[in-house]
Design an enzyme around this catalytic site. Structure first.
Site, PDB file in Angstrom:
ATOM      1  N   ASP A  46      37.761  34.079 -10.923  1.00  0.00           N
ATOM      2  CA  ASP A  46      38.452  33.248 -11.995  1.00  0.00           C
ATOM      3  C   ASP A  46      38.536  34.199 -13.187  1.00  0.00           C
ATOM      4  O   ASP A  46      37.747  34.140 -14.284  1.00  0.00           O
ATOM      5  CB  ASP A  46      37.859  31.870 -12.581  1.00  0.00           C
ATOM      6  CG  ASP A  46      38.629  30.971 -13.388  1.00  0.00           C
ATOM      7  OD1 ASP A  46      39.733  31.133 -13.521  1.00  0.00           O
ATOM      8  OD2 ASP A  46      38.072  30.482 -14.414  1.00  0.00           O
ATOM      9  N   GLU A 105      42.465  33.921  -8.945  1.00  0.00           N
ATOM     10  CA  GLU A 105      43.656  33.129  -9.235  1.00  0.00           C
ATOM     11  C   GLU A 105      44.832  33.652  -9.636  1.00  0.00           C
ATOM     12  O   GLU A 105      44.783  34.748 -10.641  1.00  0.00           O
ATOM     13  CB  GLU A 105      42.855  32.087 -10.241  1.00  0.00           C
ATOM     14  CG  GLU A 105      43.683  30.889 -10.865  1.00  0.00           C
ATOM     15  CD  GLU A 105      43.219  29.978 -11.779  1.00  0.00           C
ATOM     16  OE1 GLU A 105      42.761  28.897 -11.247  1.00  0.00           O
ATOM     17  OE2 GLU A 105      43.071  30.502 -12.949  1.00  0.00           O
ATOM     18  N   ASP A 177      33.989  28.010 -15.483  1.00  0.00           N
ATOM     19  CA  ASP A 177      34.517  29.480 -14.963  1.00  0.00           C
ATOM     20  C   ASP A 177      33.904  29.680 -13.502  1.00  0.00           C
ATOM     21  O   ASP A 177      34.591  30.152 -12.717  1.00  0.00           O
ATOM     22  CB  ASP A 177      34.187  30.435 -15.806  1.00  0.00           C
ATOM     23  CG  ASP A 177      34.846  29.986 -17.013  1.00  0.00           C
ATOM     24  OD1 ASP A 177      36.051  30.363 -17.550  1.00  0.00           O
ATOM     25  OD2 ASP A 177      34.238  29.557 -18.154  1.00  0.00           O
TER      26      ASP A 177
END
Length: 204
Positions: A46, A105, A177
């Site tokens: 992420d 992501e 996160d």
């Protein structure tokens, strides 16, 4: 200086069947195949210019096991320096845990153009670290992750975090996160397993 935080969880030791293969029942054969199915290691990322979450899981297509999760916190004031810290941090994680594939992501609509640009560059630093280590990289939108984990593309982050903890049997507080990184890794595990089954092969 960058801060690399890791959280590990022990894995379950497989129990192997000892009865002669010729005397196994159909159920025992299926159980033996399930237990001894090779695991695939996935690194989920992420990205962020200040905090980059990462997570490593092992999967055989049906079972997912938590290996480690954590965050790379950049400490340099200049932005190029922070990109270097992200690259070095992801490189360190890859070197230590040897993932077979990397899931990250995809860029989403940020608050402003400057934020979107910085996020894209942070993603680029992480992707470069994976590519340099010869790891194939797969990208997933936040909506795709929510749909895979919760079953609803508009799910809240808290719902995703709750499901991630349930799927991986994690307890305690999970930083946002790292939770997102775990969700990305799980999404890739589900997606790849489904794709392989559709093609007529076994999971992984």
């Amino acid at each position: 200086w960058k801060t690399l935080m890791m959280y590990r969880k022990s894995t379950v030791t497989p129990i192997f069947l000892t009865k002669s293969c010729s005397h196994w029942t159909a159920r025992q054969k299926l159980e033996h195949e399930r237990i001894n199915r090779p695991l695939q290691r996935i690194l989920g990322i992420d990205p962020g210019s200040r905090i980059t979450g990462y997570a490593v899981i092992d999967t055989d297509g049906s079972r997912n096991t938590h290996v480690v999760h954590g965050c790379i916190r950049t400490g340099m004031d200049n932005f190029p320096g922070r990109l270097g810290e992200i690259f070095e941090g992801i490189s360190q994680v890859i070197a230590e845990f040897s993932p077979a594939e990397v899931a990250i992501e995809d860029v989403f609509v940020a608050k402003n153009a400057a934020s979107a640009l910085k996020l894209g560059q942070a993603r680029g630093a992480a992707i470069c670290a994976a590519v340099q280590a010869n790891c194939p990289v797969y990208e997933y939108t936040p909506r795709a992750v929510k749909l895979s984990i919760v079953g609803k593309g508009s799910a809240e982050k808290e719902q995703v975090q709750h499901m991630v903890k349930m799927i991986l049997n994690l307890t305690g507080k999970l930083q946002a996160d790292a939770s997102d990184a775990l969700g990305i890794a799980l999404t890739h595990a589900h997606t790849r397993s489904t794709q392989m089954l559709i093609k007529g092969g076994k999971s992984w």
